[in-house]
Design a protein around this motif. Structure first.
Motif, PDB file in Angstrom:
ATOM      1  N   PHE A  39     106.649  75.187  49.376  1.00 43.95           N
ATOM      2  CA  PHE A  39     107.825  73.965  49.549  1.00 43.95           C
ATOM      3  C   PHE A  39     107.208  72.956  50.448  1.00 43.95           C
ATOM      4  CE2 PHE A  39     111.085  77.707  49.543  1.00 43.95           C
ATOM      5  CZ  PHE A  39     110.583  77.731  48.151  1.00 43.95           C
ATOM      6  N   GLY A  42     106.484  69.246  48.628  1.00 44.67           N
ATOM      7  CA  GLY A  42     106.968  67.894  48.593  1.00 44.67           C
ATOM      8  C   GLY A  42     107.241  67.360  49.807  1.00 44.67           C
ATOM      9  N   HIS A 122     103.274  69.339  43.366  1.00 47.67           N
ATOM     10  CA  HIS A 122     104.974  69.557  43.642  1.00 47.67           C
ATOM     11  C   HIS A 122     105.655  69.914  42.231  1.00 47.67           C
ATOM     12  CE1 HIS A 122     108.948  69.224  45.395  1.00 47.67           C
ATOM     13  NE2 HIS A 122     109.101  68.126  44.712  1.00 47.67           N
ATOM     14  N   ARG A 125     104.450  73.251  40.818  1.00 44.22           N
ATOM     15  CA  ARG A 125     105.386  74.270  41.599  1.00 44.22           C
ATOM     16  C   ARG A 125     106.664  74.384  40.962  1.00 44.22           C
ATOM     17  NH1 ARG A 125     110.143  75.607  44.163  1.00 44.22           N
ATOM     18  NH2 ARG A 125     110.112  73.730  45.428  1.00 44.22           N
ATOM     19  N   ARG A 136     119.687  71.921  39.210  1.00 45.79           N
ATOM     20  CA  ARG A 136     118.770  71.227  39.676  1.00 45.79           C
ATOM     21  C   ARG A 136     118.111  69.988  38.613  1.00 45.79           C
ATOM     22  NH1 ARG A 136     118.513  75.711  42.101  1.00 45.79           N
ATOM     23  NH2 ARG A 136     118.991  75.535  44.600  1.00 45.79           N
ATOM     24  N   TRP A 140     115.331  66.930  38.882  1.00 38.97           N
ATOM     25  CA  TRP A 140     114.036  67.161  38.282  1.00 38.97           C
ATOM     26  C   TRP A 140     113.848  65.562  37.347  1.00 38.97           C
ATOM     27  CZ3 TRP A 140     109.820  69.931  36.925  1.00 38.97           C
ATOM     28  CH2 TRP A 140     109.119  69.392  35.664  1.00 38.97           C
ATOM     29  N   GLY A 143     112.884  63.089  39.824  1.00 40.57           N
ATOM     30  CA  GLY A 143     111.351  63.372  39.977  1.00 40.57           C
ATOM     31  C   GLY A 143     110.508  63.131  39.287  1.00 40.57           C
ATOM     32  N   VAL A 144     110.924  62.919  37.963  1.00 40.57           N
ATOM     33  CA  VAL A 144     110.077  62.394  36.831  1.00 40.57           C
ATOM     34  C   VAL A 144     109.899  60.884  37.051  1.00 40.57           C
ATOM     35  CG1 VAL A 144     109.815  62.181  34.212  1.00 40.57           C
ATOM     36  CG2 VAL A 144     110.506  64.245  35.092  1.00 40.57           C
ATOM     37  N   HIS A 224     117.030  62.068  46.033  1.00 37.64           N
ATOM     38  CA  HIS A 224     116.242  63.435  45.837  1.00 37.64           C
ATOM     39  C   HIS A 224     116.303  64.548  46.936  1.00 37.64           C
ATOM     40  CE1 HIS A 224     112.974  65.537  43.514  1.00 37.64           C
ATOM     41  NE2 HIS A 224     112.280  65.786  44.793  1.00 37.64           N
ATOM     42  N   HIS A 233     117.946  74.725  48.725  1.00 34.97           N
ATOM     43  CA  HIS A 233     116.895  74.857  48.236  1.00 34.97           C
ATOM     44  C   HIS A 233     116.839  76.314  47.578  1.00 34.97           C
ATOM     45  CE1 HIS A 233     112.678  74.732  47.838  1.00 34.97           C
ATOM     46  NE2 HIS A 233     112.456  73.547  48.492  1.00 34.97           N
ATOM     47  N   THR A 234     116.020  76.383  46.606  1.00 32.84           N
ATOM     48  CA  THR A 234     115.811  77.752  45.938  1.00 32.84           C
ATOM     49  C   THR A 234     115.008  78.695  46.757  1.00 32.84           C
ATOM     50  OG1 THR A 234     113.781  76.832  44.704  1.00 32.84           O
ATOM     51  CG2 THR A 234     115.754  76.676  43.522  1.00 32.84           C
TER      52      THR A 234
HETATM   53  C1  HEM Z   1     107.946  60.550  45.701  1.00 33.48           C
HETATM   54  C2  HEM Z   1     108.024  62.029  45.342  1.00 33.48           C
HETATM   55  C3  HEM Z   1     108.714  63.208  45.909  1.00 33.48           C
HETATM   56  C4  HEM Z   1     109.149  63.322  46.995  1.00 33.48           C
HETATM   57  C5  HEM Z   1     108.755  62.557  48.176  1.00 33.48           C
HETATM   58  C6  HEM Z   1     109.789  64.684  46.830  1.00 33.48           C
HETATM   59  C7  HEM Z   1     109.996  65.333  48.025  1.00 33.48           C
HETATM   60  C8  HEM Z   1     110.708  66.865  47.849  1.00 33.48           C
HETATM   61  C9  HEM Z   1     111.254  67.771  49.030  1.00 33.48           C
HETATM   62  C10 HEM Z   1     110.515  67.118  50.516  1.00 33.48           C
HETATM   63  C11 HEM Z   1     111.475  68.665  47.968  1.00 33.48           C
HETATM   64  C12 HEM Z   1     112.048  69.920  49.162  1.00 33.48           C
HETATM   65  C13 HEM Z   1     110.887  70.799  49.447  1.00 33.48           C
HETATM   66  C14 HEM Z   1     110.036  71.445  48.130  1.00 33.48           C
HETATM   67  O1  HEM Z   1     110.864  72.305  47.388  1.00 33.48           O
HETATM   68  O2  HEM Z   1     108.988  70.948  48.020  1.00 33.48           O
HETATM   69  C15 HEM Z   1     111.630  68.627  46.965  1.00 33.48           C
HETATM   70  C16 HEM Z   1     112.494  69.302  45.970  1.00 33.48           C
HETATM   71  C17 HEM Z   1     112.624  69.334  44.597  1.00 33.48           C
HETATM   72  N1  HEM Z   1     111.831  68.304  43.995  1.00 33.48           N
HETATM   73 FE1  HEM Z   1     110.624  66.705  44.856  1.00 33.48          FE
HETATM   74  N2  HEM Z   1     109.696  65.231  45.638  1.00 33.48           N
HETATM   75  C18 HEM Z   1     109.041  64.243  44.783  1.00 33.48           C
HETATM   76  C19 HEM Z   1     108.764  64.049  43.278  1.00 33.48           C
HETATM   77  C20 HEM Z   1     109.187  65.064  42.328  1.00 33.48           C
HETATM   78  C21 HEM Z   1     108.919  65.381  41.077  1.00 33.48           C
HETATM   79  C22 HEM Z   1     107.792  64.673  40.522  1.00 33.48           C
HETATM   80  C23 HEM Z   1     109.631  66.147  40.808  1.00 33.48           C
HETATM   81  C24 HEM Z   1     109.784  66.901  39.296  1.00 33.48           C
HETATM   82  C25 HEM Z   1     109.580  66.144  38.305  1.00 33.48           C
HETATM   83  C26 HEM Z   1     110.365  66.705  41.703  1.00 33.48           C
HETATM   84  C27 HEM Z   1     111.448  67.855  41.592  1.00 33.48           C
HETATM   85  C28 HEM Z   1     112.037  68.412  42.561  1.00 33.48           C
HETATM   86  C29 HEM Z   1     113.113  69.523  42.396  1.00 33.48           C
HETATM   87  C30 HEM Z   1     113.763  69.856  41.018  1.00 33.48           C
HETATM   88  C31 HEM Z   1     113.242  69.979  43.778  1.00 33.48           C
HETATM   89  C32 HEM Z   1     114.188  71.209  44.186  1.00 33.48           C
HETATM   90  C33 HEM Z   1     113.327  72.409  44.484  1.00 33.48           C
HETATM   91  C34 HEM Z   1     113.898  73.565  44.613  1.00 33.48           C
HETATM   92  O3  HEM Z   1     115.084  73.722  45.639  1.00 33.48           O
HETATM   93  O4  HEM Z   1     112.945  74.751  44.790  1.00 33.48           O
HETATM   94  N3  HEM Z   1     110.087  66.193  42.929  1.00 33.48           N
HETATM   95  N4  HEM Z   1     111.177  67.286  46.522  1.00 33.48           N
END
Ligand code: HEM
Length: 528
Positions: A39, A42, A122, A125, A136, A140, A143-144, A224, A233-234
């Protein structure tokens, strides 16, 4: 109460009476987050973004985003008296005359590379653990969007200094824009404010790089993280963890302390690497002139796959109705990336269509337990990796004394043949790992202790695994394939028979797993 506590209390009261913050803080500071090293990925992306904002702001104080021609009179003697753009001259000035300037440039560039690595890992993962499933999917897609913006933002960033390498990259971008059928040349003309290179492009991309995209980034990252907060969080499966609870630590003080410390670790590591490892030494490349190109021109790693795709395309062009369609640029530069990113964004919906699973999921999957998804991921990674390798074909050829043509042919054939092979191998590995889990639950783990029985046979002693581990290895769902008969109950053929057939095939492939240990199996083994 000490004087200090009284003052702190008064200040807190003052703020609370005006904002009502106390109730909100009490509720949210106690929010529980699950804990796992993955985690942090991210978070690394988030902290790298903050580092980019800070170091980038420093650079704007001296960078001159102009293509106006100047004569270099700075301290770097080999370029003395040379004509160049003000953008390039000011980047040399930051590197050689501004105190701490070179370090800041290097921090900015390294942070951009780490930012993109963190985003991609990330994403992997989230993908391989199934964290993108309902609810979620929107996060996603955001995120893309962030990944796409990251690639564009990075490209614009390393295009700004107007050195020979960045100019070469811009030239390729211009070619890709021009490859858009019918309107491409007009869009390129509009973007460059006339013929290439013109004087408008660098000032324009500067505004986009420092103002527009960071603004969109900030907005998207905020949404996000708000979604992560709101949807919770999952968590990885384990004893006591269910779809309905969250097992972890409170935000305050545990996560605030951890996150604060982790930010400084990321900042420290980035700064250390920036201090000892040179990156983008633009003074060695020289100023951009459209008539020159240096050998071994390489984009930053996150653009390498795109460059590799363009490099491997055979020379295909069509001339029709006074227009040229350059398939060799259009397909690798626009169509394939378009399909890749659309497929990536839609993946959660495609998977839920195949499995028919519309339920919420808060417990993560072990990648081996979803062999199809894991194999699709391995297939996509293989495709991208081969494109990336071909993006460095000239460097690889030179370093390993190979022929550049052989590498290109390896890539052309490999990009078609190897991804399906990666799919099959990964799926088989996942299913084998499931079988190994099954063995572990049924017969325990091997101890390496051999015993000779009375009748002479040698057997290895197996030790039973803990109940927690047993639960972990057997708690996942195995739902089987969807039943989609072509003929409905009334004996009538369904109108969407082909779609049903496709869905049914995919669902069958998805349901191909090694059966997990059932209660019946356990009972049988107890009776042995
Ligand atoms: C600037 C880029 C990004 C930042 C700063 C960011 C930041 C974060 C953070 C801090 C979290 C919570 C901790 C973790 O699960 O790692 C998170 C969760 C998540 N991120 Fe990102 N992220 C980014 C890009 C992306 C990308 C490229 C994707 C997928 C295409 C994505 C999909 C998700 C999803 C679905 C969650 C929820 C995960 C869960 O609850 O297990 N993110 N993100």
């Amino acid at each position: 109460m000490t004087a200090r506590e009284r003052i702190a209390g008064n200040v807190a009261n003052y703020v609370d009476e005006r904002t009502g913050a106390a109730a909100w803080m009490k509720k949210n500071l106690n929010k529980v987050f699950p804990d796992h090293w993955s985690f942090l990925l991210g978070e690394i992306a988030l902290y790298s973004f903050v580092i980019l904002l800070l170091s980038g702001t420093f650079l704007t104080f001296w960078f001159d985003p102009s293509q106006r021609e100047v004569v270099y009179e700075g301290s770097y003697q080999p370029l003395s008296g040379l004509k160049m753009s003000a953008a390039y001259a000011s980047t040399l000035h930051i590197s050689f005359e501004v105190r701490g300037g070179l370090l800041m440039r290097q921090i900015h560039h390294w942070a951009a590379l780490f930012f993109m690595v963190a985003i991609v890992v990330h994403l992997l993962r989230v993908y391989f653990t199934g964290a993108f499933r309902k609810p979620r999917e929107f996060n996603w897609i955001i995120g893309v969007g962030l990944l796409t913006l990251g690639i564009v933002e990075g490209f614009l960033g390393y295009s700004l200094p107007d050195d020979l390498l960045s100019g070469t990259g811009i030239r390729i971008a211009e070619a890709i824009i021009q490859a858009v059928p019918v309107v491409g040349t007009y869009i390129a003309f509009f973007a460059f404010g006339g013929p290439f290179p013109g004087e408008a492009f660098i000032p324009r991309i500067f505004t986009v790089h420092v103002l527009l995209l960071p603004g969109i980034f900030l907005a998207l990252i905020t949404v996000h993280l708000m979604l992560v907060w709101y949807q919770k969080h999952t968590q990885y499966p384990g004893p006591g963890r269910t779809e309905k609870n969250v097992v972890g630590y409170p935000l305050f003080p545990v996560y605030m302390a951890k996150a604060g410390g982790f930010f400084f670790i990321v900042f420290g590591v980035t700064t250390f690497i920036a201090a000892v490892a040179s990156i983008n030494p633009i003074w060695l490349y020289g100023p951009y002139t459209p008539g020159q190109i240096s050998a071994g021109s390489q984009p930053d790693w996150y653009m390498g796959w795109l460059d590799g795709l363009v490099r491997m395309a055979p020379p295909l062009e069509t001339h029709a109705f006074g227009h040229t369609i350059s398939w060799n640029i259009l397909i690798p530069g626009l169509i394939i990336p378009g399909i890749m990113f659309t497929g990536l964004a839609l993946y959660p919906f495609i998977e839920s269509w195949i499995t028919g699973d519309k339920r919420e999921h808060h417990l993560l999957d072990r990648p081996r337990n979803v062999p199809n998804r894991t194999a699709i991921g391995a297939m996509a990674l293989t495709f991208t990796l081969i494109a990336l390798i071909n993006g460095g074909n000239d460097i690889i050829a030179q370093q390993f004394h190979l022929s550049i043509n052989q590498i290109m042919w390896f890539s052309r054939i490999g990009i078609i043949v190897l991804p399906p092979i990666a799919f099959v191998i990964t799926k088989r590995i996942c299913i084998s790992l499931q079988r190994a889990d099954r063995e572990l639950v049924l017969h325990g783990k091997e101890t390496g202790r051999l015993v000779r029985l009375a009748h002479g046979e040698f057997v290895e002693i197996h030790e039973e695994i803990s109940p927690e581990k047993k639960w972990l290895l057997t708690s996942h769902e195995q739902s089987g394939a969807l039943e989609l008969p072509e003929i409905d109950k009334g004996g009538v053929r369904r109108p969407s028979a082909i779609r049903n057939k496709l869905r049914s095939r995919m669902s069958q492939a998805n349901a191909e797993v090694a059966p997990k240990v059932s209660t019946q199996d356990l009972k049988e083994i107890e009776h042995l």
